[in-house]
Design an enzyme around this catalytic site. Sequence first.
Site, PDB file in Angstrom:
ATOM      1  N   LYS A  14      -0.720 -29.320  -7.822  1.00  0.00           N
ATOM      2  CA  LYS A  14      -1.187 -28.154  -7.047  1.00  0.00           C
ATOM      3  C   LYS A  14      -0.709 -28.234  -5.596  1.00  0.00           C
ATOM      4  O   LYS A  14      -0.292 -27.241  -5.032  1.00  0.00           O
ATOM      5  CB  LYS A  14      -2.732 -28.053  -7.074  1.00  0.00           C
ATOM      6  CG  LYS A  14      -3.317 -27.860  -8.460  1.00  0.00           C
ATOM      7  CD  LYS A  14      -4.807 -27.522  -8.410  1.00  0.00           C
ATOM      8  CE  LYS A  14      -5.666 -28.634  -7.875  1.00  0.00           C
ATOM      9  NZ  LYS A  14      -5.708 -29.856  -8.733  1.00  0.00           N
ATOM     10  N   ARG A  89     -14.278 -24.863  -8.362  1.00  0.00           N
ATOM     11  CA  ARG A  89     -14.295 -25.952  -9.328  1.00  0.00           C
ATOM     12  C   ARG A  89     -15.502 -25.875 -10.252  1.00  0.00           C
ATOM     13  O   ARG A  89     -15.630 -26.707 -11.149  1.00  0.00           O
ATOM     14  CB  ARG A  89     -14.343 -27.265  -8.579  1.00  0.00           C
ATOM     15  CG  ARG A  89     -13.010 -28.034  -8.556  1.00  0.00           C
ATOM     16  CD  ARG A  89     -13.255 -29.252  -7.750  1.00  0.00           C
ATOM     17  NE  ARG A  89     -12.400 -30.359  -7.881  1.00  0.00           N
ATOM     18  CZ  ARG A  89     -11.421 -30.675  -7.029  1.00  0.00           C
ATOM     19  NH1 ARG A  89     -11.086 -29.847  -6.069  1.00  0.00           N
ATOM     20  NH2 ARG A  89     -10.770 -31.799  -7.157  1.00  0.00           N
ATOM     21  N   ARG A 128       0.731 -41.823  -7.033  1.00  0.00           N
ATOM     22  CA  ARG A 128       0.444 -41.176  -5.742  1.00  0.00           C
ATOM     23  C   ARG A 128      -0.398 -42.108  -4.861  1.00  0.00           C
ATOM     24  O   ARG A 128      -0.215 -42.165  -3.655  1.00  0.00           O
ATOM     25  CB  ARG A 128      -0.299 -39.858  -5.992  1.00  0.00           C
ATOM     26  CG  ARG A 128      -0.603 -39.080  -4.730  1.00  0.00           C
ATOM     27  CD  ARG A 128      -1.062 -37.677  -5.035  1.00  0.00           C
ATOM     28  NE  ARG A 128      -2.496 -37.587  -5.270  1.00  0.00           N
ATOM     29  CZ  ARG A 128      -3.141 -36.462  -5.618  1.00  0.00           C
ATOM     30  NH1 ARG A 128      -2.456 -35.334  -5.789  1.00  0.00           N
ATOM     31  NH2 ARG A 128      -4.433 -36.448  -5.799  1.00  0.00           N
ATOM     32  N   ARG A 134      -5.003 -42.257  -0.282  1.00  0.00           N
ATOM     33  CA  ARG A 134      -6.288 -41.712  -0.748  1.00  0.00           C
ATOM     34  C   ARG A 134      -7.009 -42.755  -1.594  1.00  0.00           C
ATOM     35  O   ARG A 134      -6.487 -43.159  -2.639  1.00  0.00           O
ATOM     36  CB  ARG A 134      -6.050 -40.435  -1.566  1.00  0.00           C
ATOM     37  CG  ARG A 134      -5.848 -39.206  -0.700  1.00  0.00           C
ATOM     38  CD  ARG A 134      -5.657 -37.970  -1.539  1.00  0.00           C
ATOM     39  NE  ARG A 134      -6.762 -37.720  -2.469  1.00  0.00           N
ATOM     40  CZ  ARG A 134      -6.921 -36.589  -3.118  1.00  0.00           C
ATOM     41  NH1 ARG A 134      -6.068 -35.608  -2.937  1.00  0.00           N
ATOM     42  NH2 ARG A 134      -7.931 -36.429  -3.953  1.00  0.00           N
ATOM     43  N   ARG A 146     -12.793 -38.483 -12.233  1.00  0.00           N
ATOM     44  CA  ARG A 146     -12.396 -37.163 -11.696  1.00  0.00           C
ATOM     45  C   ARG A 146     -11.879 -36.263 -12.805  1.00  0.00           C
ATOM     46  O   ARG A 146     -12.161 -35.067 -12.831  1.00  0.00           O
ATOM     47  CB  ARG A 146     -11.351 -37.325 -10.590  1.00  0.00           C
ATOM     48  CG  ARG A 146     -11.980 -37.775  -9.279  1.00  0.00           C
ATOM     49  CD  ARG A 146     -10.985 -38.466  -8.385  1.00  0.00           C
ATOM     50  NE  ARG A 146      -9.923 -37.597  -7.935  1.00  0.00           N
ATOM     51  CZ  ARG A 146      -8.693 -38.035  -7.620  1.00  0.00           C
ATOM     52  NH1 ARG A 146      -8.385 -39.306  -7.733  1.00  0.00           N
ATOM     53  NH2 ARG A 146      -7.789 -37.182  -7.198  1.00  0.00           N
TER      54      ARG A 146
END
Length: 193
Positions: A14, A89, A128, A134, A146
């Site tokens: 995204k 969400r 990532r 993160r 998640r």
Amino acid sequence: MLNLILFGPPGAGKGTQSEKIIARYNLIHLSTGDLLRSEIQAGSELGLRAKTLMDQGLLVPDEVVIGMIDHKLRDHRDAAGFIFDGFPRTVKQSEALDELLATYDQSISVMIALVVDDSELLSRLLNRGKTSGRPDDQNEELISKRIHEYNSKTKPVADYYQQQGKFVPIEGIGEIETIFAEINKAIDSVTSK
Ligand code: AMP
């Protein structure tokens, strides 16, 4: 106005695609994840409360993110349109967004959903995590949590927009440019109506 929701699980691409969409269609980017991370960075009360949940891979309360979106919409009344990334969400957030937009005589134009299977998501997010810094990308258990939150609370959001005839699924595995071309087609078919 073009009001687009870019939808998909964590790691679907995204962020990458929204940058390209913004550049092409001149939209304001509203990412609740980015807004929450700014609050954490600023050390605000809201940020502190959100961090505890984000560190566990859980969603923050609907009221918090709806309030943030409300402020941003007010800040950008003259925008050419918005791209909502990581929001809504939950179905409650979708209903609140529809209500907020209606107060400006606006509505969602289209929801574009990037479709990527769970095993690909896991490997992308772990990758990532090596560079993003993160914390929620660096632990397999947290990533699975998640993805579980997404499957249980967020997936129903797709049905909500499908019922409104606004849901467009797009294969999210492949070349970035090929996926972007598919997204463009979906957007252009909405704007040419
Ligand atoms: P993201 O950057 O979109 O992956 O979001 C990172 C984290 O922020 C999520 O795992 C949630 O804890 C929180 N978050 C972001 N957007 C929302 C939202 N719309 N509703 C609830 N929690 C959110």
